[in-house]
Motif scaffolding. Structure first.
Motif, mmCIF file in Angstrom:
data_model
loop_
_atom_site.group_PDB
_atom_site.id
_atom_site.type_symbol
_atom_site.label_atom_id
_atom_site.label_comp_id
_atom_site.label_asym_id
_atom_site.label_seq_id
_atom_site.Cartn_x
_atom_site.Cartn_y
_atom_site.Cartn_z
ATOM 1 N N ARG A 1 47.606 74.565 13.193
ATOM 2 C CA ARG A 1 48.497 74.242 14.307
ATOM 3 C C ARG A 1 49.841 73.697 13.835
ATOM 4 O O ARG A 1 50.869 73.902 14.488
ATOM 5 N N GLY B 1 51.402 74.639 11.269
ATOM 6 C CA GLY B 1 52.130 75.649 10.518
ATOM 7 C C GLY B 1 52.139 75.392 9.021
ATOM 8 O O GLY B 1 53.027 75.876 8.308
ATOM 9 N N GLU B 2 51.137 74.640 8.535
ATOM 10 C CA GLU B 2 51.100 74.266 7.119
ATOM 11 C C GLU B 2 50.143 75.116 6.300
ATOM 12 O O GLU B 2 49.983 74.893 5.101
#
Length: 317
Positions: A127, A129-130
């Motif tokens: 969630r 974006g990592e």
């Protein structure tokens, strides 16, 4: 004369319809616990109350001769109601056992898998974006198949958890229970001391009821018996665990992680727990399924109906 019933929180439509067919129903619109003043008024103004978790009917809220004659609790746990004081005041107390068993056991397995396999951590990574893509050493967790499960409290829910662990994951089960359990529902070994179960298990699941005897049952000493690569799961009641001691054990790496559906000062969750990636936190979802909540409500209504029909209530506490 139709008995007056107060329902302290909004309930599923099916339950409300069943209640209205038998009683003059008032439904409180808030989802927060009753205040002390509201409890006193309820006992004086209604013939029956259908309360739930958080509605703290302590000894001092009961008047000497309350109009209310029954508290039909929505839920199996009733530690928020002083049943002794209620009965002394002439008020029956019932609960809804059985209806919650499988749903609560399912949440225990959900927490075990989420925590041991680091699913919550991974979901947060995606969630945010990592996530940079798959690689061989990413988020390595514990493979639960074949491991040892320790169950603290081998009642209905404890047995249901043990069955799932054995049948679904081939886990070995050890357990602690204050009384001897002659039929744990499968191959499971009862141990005499809580500390022995905590030490033997890769995953410990708490399934005891809340009571003065189980308050802080899982304290620093019990947590100290666990191994550094083991996990604690709590689907019982929050105050079964000394939350401060749990935080210390997690921060010091004396256990590998924890999965919690309940909290000592619920709904307050310590920031220290929220900050830890190795802790899975759920908002008390144990019985949160449509069919289960309907069954709980219908059981509470059945207790009320039996009482006012002059019969024996099905589920006295």
């Amino acid at each position: 004369m139709v008995p007056r019933l107060l329902i302290t929180r909004p309930l599923p439509d099916k339950v409300v319809e069943a209640a209205k067919a038998r009683f003059e129903v008032t439904i409180r619109s808030e989802n927060t616990p009753l205040s002390r003043a509201e409890m006193v008024s309820a006992l004086e103004e209604f013939d029956a109350v259908l309360p739930t978790l958080g509605d703290a009917f302590s000894a001092d809220v009961f008047p000497q001769a309350p109009r209310c004659k029954i508290l039909a609790n929505f839920g199996v746990g009733f530690n928020h109601i002083n049943a002794v004081a209620a009965r002394k005041a002439g008020v029956e107390v019932t609960n809804t056992p059985g209806a919650v068993t499988d749903a609560t056991a399912d949440i225990a397995m959900t927490l075990m898998l989420m925590t041991c396999r680091r699913a919550g951590e991974g979901e947060r990574m995606v969630r945010a974006g990592e996530w940079a893509g798959w690689h061989p050493t990413q988020l390595l967790g514990m493979h639960v198949t074949g491991k040892t499960l320790g169950v603290v409290g081998m009642g209905r829910i404890g047995k249901a958890i043990a069955r799932r662990a054995q049948a679904g994951f081939g886990m070995q089960v050890v357990f602690f229970n204050r009384s001897t359990v002659s039929d744990p529902g499968g191959e499971a070994t009862q141990m005499d001391r809580l500390e022995d179960v905590m030490a033997a298990a890769d995953v410990v699941v708490l399934a005891v009821p809340a009571s003065p005897q189980t308050h802080h049952l899982i304290d620093a000493a019990a947590l100290g018996a666990m191994t550094p690569d083991s996990y604690l799961i709590n689907i019982a009641r929050g105050d079964v665990v000394d939350e401060a001691a749990l935080i210390t054990a997690l921060q010091e790496g004396r256990i590998a992680g924890a999965g919690l559906d309940v909290y000592e000062f619920e709904p307050k969750v310590p920031e220290a727990l929220c900050a830890m990636e190795n802790v899975t936190l759920l908002p008390h979802l144990g019985t949160s399924a449509q069919e289960v909540r309907e069954e709980m409500g219908m059981m509470a209504v059945a207790n009320l109906a039996a009482f006012f029909d002059g019969g024996q209530v099905p589920n006295p506490v």
